[in-house]
Motif scaffolding. Structure first.
Motif, PDB file in Angstrom:
ATOM      1  N   LEU A 232      -8.301   9.499 -11.428  1.00  0.00           N
ATOM      2  CA  LEU A 232      -8.100   8.051 -11.319  1.00  0.00           C
ATOM      3  C   LEU A 232      -6.720   7.633 -11.816  1.00  0.00           C
ATOM      4  CD1 LEU A 232     -11.578   6.639 -12.334  1.00  0.00           C
ATOM      5  CD2 LEU A 232     -10.550   6.748 -10.068  1.00  0.00           C
ATOM      6  N   LEU A 233      -6.219   8.318 -12.840  1.00  0.00           N
ATOM      7  CA  LEU A 233      -4.871   8.023 -13.326  1.00  0.00           C
ATOM      8  C   LEU A 233      -3.837   8.302 -12.249  1.00  0.00           C
ATOM      9  CD1 LEU A 233      -2.836   7.379 -15.630  1.00  0.00           C
ATOM     10  CD2 LEU A 233      -2.880   9.816 -16.146  1.00  0.00           C
ATOM     11  N   TRP A 234      -3.936   9.457 -11.604  1.00  0.00           N
ATOM     12  CA  TRP A 234      -2.989   9.784 -10.536  1.00  0.00           C
ATOM     13  C   TRP A 234      -3.148   8.853  -9.354  1.00  0.00           C
ATOM     14  CZ3 TRP A 234       1.231  12.297 -11.286  1.00  0.00           C
ATOM     15  CH2 TRP A 234       1.281  13.250 -12.299  1.00  0.00           C
ATOM     16  N   ALA A 235      -4.385   8.434  -9.075  1.00  0.00           N
ATOM     17  CA  ALA A 235      -4.598   7.497  -7.971  1.00  0.00           C
ATOM     18  C   ALA A 235      -3.932   6.168  -8.259  1.00  0.00           C
ATOM     19  CB  ALA A 235      -6.095   7.312  -7.741  1.00  0.00           C
ATOM     20  N   CYS A 236      -3.981   5.716  -9.503  1.00  0.00           N
ATOM     21  CA  CYS A 236      -3.340   4.451  -9.847  1.00  0.00           C
ATOM     22  C   CYS A 236      -1.817   4.586  -9.868  1.00  0.00           C
ATOM     23  CB  CYS A 236      -3.840   3.960 -11.198  1.00  0.00           C
ATOM     24  SG  CYS A 236      -5.562   3.430 -11.161  1.00  0.00           S
ATOM     25  N   LEU A 237      -1.327   5.734 -10.284  1.00  0.00           N
ATOM     26  CA  LEU A 237       0.120   5.941 -10.288  1.00  0.00           C
ATOM     27  C   LEU A 237       0.684   5.960  -8.868  1.00  0.00           C
ATOM     28  CD1 LEU A 237       0.597   8.588 -13.121  1.00  0.00           C
ATOM     29  CD2 LEU A 237       1.230   6.181 -13.160  1.00  0.00           C
ATOM     30  N   TYR A 238      -0.074   6.531  -7.937  1.00  0.00           N
ATOM     31  CA  TYR A 238       0.376   6.583  -6.551  1.00  0.00           C
ATOM     32  C   TYR A 238      -0.128   5.401  -5.734  1.00  0.00           C
ATOM     33  CZ  TYR A 238       2.339  11.202  -7.183  1.00  0.00           C
ATOM     34  OH  TYR A 238       3.104  12.250  -7.601  1.00  0.00           O
ATOM     35  N   ARG A 239      -0.789   4.443  -6.393  1.00  0.00           N
ATOM     36  CA  ARG A 239      -1.288   3.212  -5.774  1.00  0.00           C
ATOM     37  C   ARG A 239      -2.177   3.499  -4.578  1.00  0.00           C
ATOM     38  NH1 ARG A 239       3.933  -0.790  -6.230  1.00  0.00           N
ATOM     39  NH2 ARG A 239       4.166  -0.562  -8.465  1.00  0.00           N
ATOM     40  N   LEU A 240      -3.146   4.396  -4.779  1.00  0.00           N
ATOM     41  CA  LEU A 240      -4.094   4.711  -3.722  1.00  0.00           C
ATOM     42  C   LEU A 240      -5.230   3.701  -3.709  1.00  0.00           C
ATOM     43  CD1 LEU A 240      -4.298   8.582  -4.164  1.00  0.00           C
ATOM     44  CD2 LEU A 240      -2.921   7.288  -2.551  1.00  0.00           C
ATOM     45  N   GLU A 241      -6.013   3.729  -2.661  1.00  0.00           N
ATOM     46  CA  GLU A 241      -7.099   2.775  -2.483  1.00  0.00           C
ATOM     47  C   GLU A 241      -8.228   2.978  -3.487  1.00  0.00           C
ATOM     48  OE1 GLU A 241      -7.316   0.218  -0.339  1.00  0.00           O
ATOM     49  OE2 GLU A 241      -5.283   0.609   0.367  1.00  0.00           O
ATOM     50  N   ILE A 242      -8.397   4.175  -4.040  1.00  0.00           N
ATOM     51  CA  ILE A 242      -9.529   4.445  -4.925  1.00  0.00           C
ATOM     52  C   ILE A 242      -9.259   4.025  -6.362  1.00  0.00           C
ATOM     53  CG2 ILE A 242     -10.355   6.352  -3.498  1.00  0.00           C
ATOM     54  CD1 ILE A 242      -9.156   8.260  -5.582  1.00  0.00           C
ATOM     55  N   CYS A 243      -8.100   3.482  -6.625  1.00  0.00           N
ATOM     56  CA  CYS A 243      -7.775   3.030  -7.984  1.00  0.00           C
ATOM     57  C   CYS A 243      -8.620   1.804  -8.320  1.00  0.00           C
ATOM     58  CB  CYS A 243      -6.292   2.692  -8.092  1.00  0.00           C
ATOM     59  SG  CYS A 243      -5.841   2.104  -9.729  1.00  0.00           S
ATOM     60  N   PRO A 244      -9.417   1.855  -9.400  1.00  0.00           N
ATOM     61  CA  PRO A 244     -10.277   0.710  -9.725  1.00  0.00           C
ATOM     62  C   PRO A 244      -9.511  -0.469 -10.298  1.00  0.00           C
ATOM     63  CG  PRO A 244     -10.539   2.421 -11.366  1.00  0.00           C
ATOM     64  CD  PRO A 244      -9.642   2.978 -10.299  1.00  0.00           C
ATOM     65  N   PHE A 245      -8.287  -0.277 -10.737  1.00  0.00           N
ATOM     66  CA  PHE A 245      -7.506  -1.347 -11.356  1.00  0.00           C
ATOM     67  C   PHE A 245      -6.562  -2.021 -10.366  1.00  0.00           C
ATOM     68  CE2 PHE A 245      -8.306   1.889 -14.623  1.00  0.00           C
ATOM     69  CZ  PHE A 245      -9.201   1.165 -15.385  1.00  0.00           C
ATOM     70  N   ARG A 246      -6.649  -1.645  -9.124  1.00  0.00           N
ATOM     71  CA  ARG A 246      -5.769  -2.207  -8.092  1.00  0.00           C
ATOM     72  C   ARG A 246      -6.281  -3.608  -7.728  1.00  0.00           C
ATOM     73  NH1 ARG A 246      -4.256   0.381  -2.269  1.00  0.00           N
ATOM     74  NH2 ARG A 246      -2.727  -1.183  -1.756  1.00  0.00           N
ATOM     75  N   THR A 247      -5.380  -4.564  -7.681  1.00  0.00           N
ATOM     76  CA  THR A 247      -5.754  -5.933  -7.338  1.00  0.00           C
ATOM     77  C   THR A 247      -5.294  -6.257  -5.934  1.00  0.00           C
ATOM     78  OG1 THR A 247      -3.714  -6.823  -8.241  1.00  0.00           O
ATOM     79  CG2 THR A 247      -5.590  -6.666  -9.738  1.00  0.00           C
ATOM     80  N   THR A 248      -5.774  -7.364  -5.427  1.00  0.00           N
ATOM     81  CA  THR A 248      -5.393  -7.765  -4.064  1.00  0.00           C
ATOM     82  C   THR A 248      -4.180  -8.680  -4.073  1.00  0.00           C
ATOM     83  OG1 THR A 248      -6.958  -9.581  -4.197  1.00  0.00           O
ATOM     84  CG2 THR A 248      -7.739  -7.542  -3.189  1.00  0.00           C
ATOM     85  N   THR A 249      -3.700  -9.046  -5.254  1.00  0.00           N
ATOM     86  CA  THR A 249      -2.535  -9.924  -5.304  1.00  0.00           C
ATOM     87  C   THR A 249      -1.267  -9.125  -5.060  1.00  0.00           C
ATOM     88  OG1 THR A 249      -2.343  -9.612  -7.692  1.00  0.00           O
ATOM     89  CG2 THR A 249      -3.643 -11.482  -6.923  1.00  0.00           C
ATOM     90  N   THR A 250      -0.266  -9.782  -4.546  1.00  0.00           N
ATOM     91  CA  THR A 250       1.013  -9.127  -4.284  1.00  0.00           C
ATOM     92  C   THR A 250       2.013  -9.573  -5.351  1.00  0.00           C
ATOM     93  OG1 THR A 250       1.674 -10.901  -2.815  1.00  0.00           O
ATOM     94  CG2 THR A 250       0.611  -8.982  -1.812  1.00  0.00           C
ATOM     95  N   GLY A 251       3.031  -8.780  -5.522  1.00  0.00           N
ATOM     96  CA  GLY A 251       4.051  -9.120  -6.499  1.00  0.00           C
ATOM     97  C   GLY A 251       4.913 -10.264  -6.036  1.00  0.00           C
TER      98      GLY A 251
END
Length: 50
Positions: free
Chosen positions: A29-48
């Motif tokens: 999950l850490l690597w998924a969040c670092l690479y901004r994959l879809e399975i990251c649970p901390f990914r939000t739908t907002t854009t920067g």
């Protein structure tokens, strides 16, 4: 037995042990969040805003 086949078996066993370790899920999950994959649970739908 060929030496490359032995290396392939050792790689397979080491990956299997990695997945059996309880901390492997958090590492994936850490690597998924670092690479901004879809399975990251901390990914939000907002854009920067940039």
């Amino acid at each position: 037995m060929d030496i490359s086949l032995l290396g392939l078996y050792l790689l397979f066993v080491s990956v299997l042990f990695l997945l059996l370790v309880p901390t492997a899920e958090s590492t994936i999950l850490l690597w998924a969040c670092l690479y901004r994959l879809e399975i990251c649970p901390f990914r939000t739908t907002t854009t920067g805003s940039g």
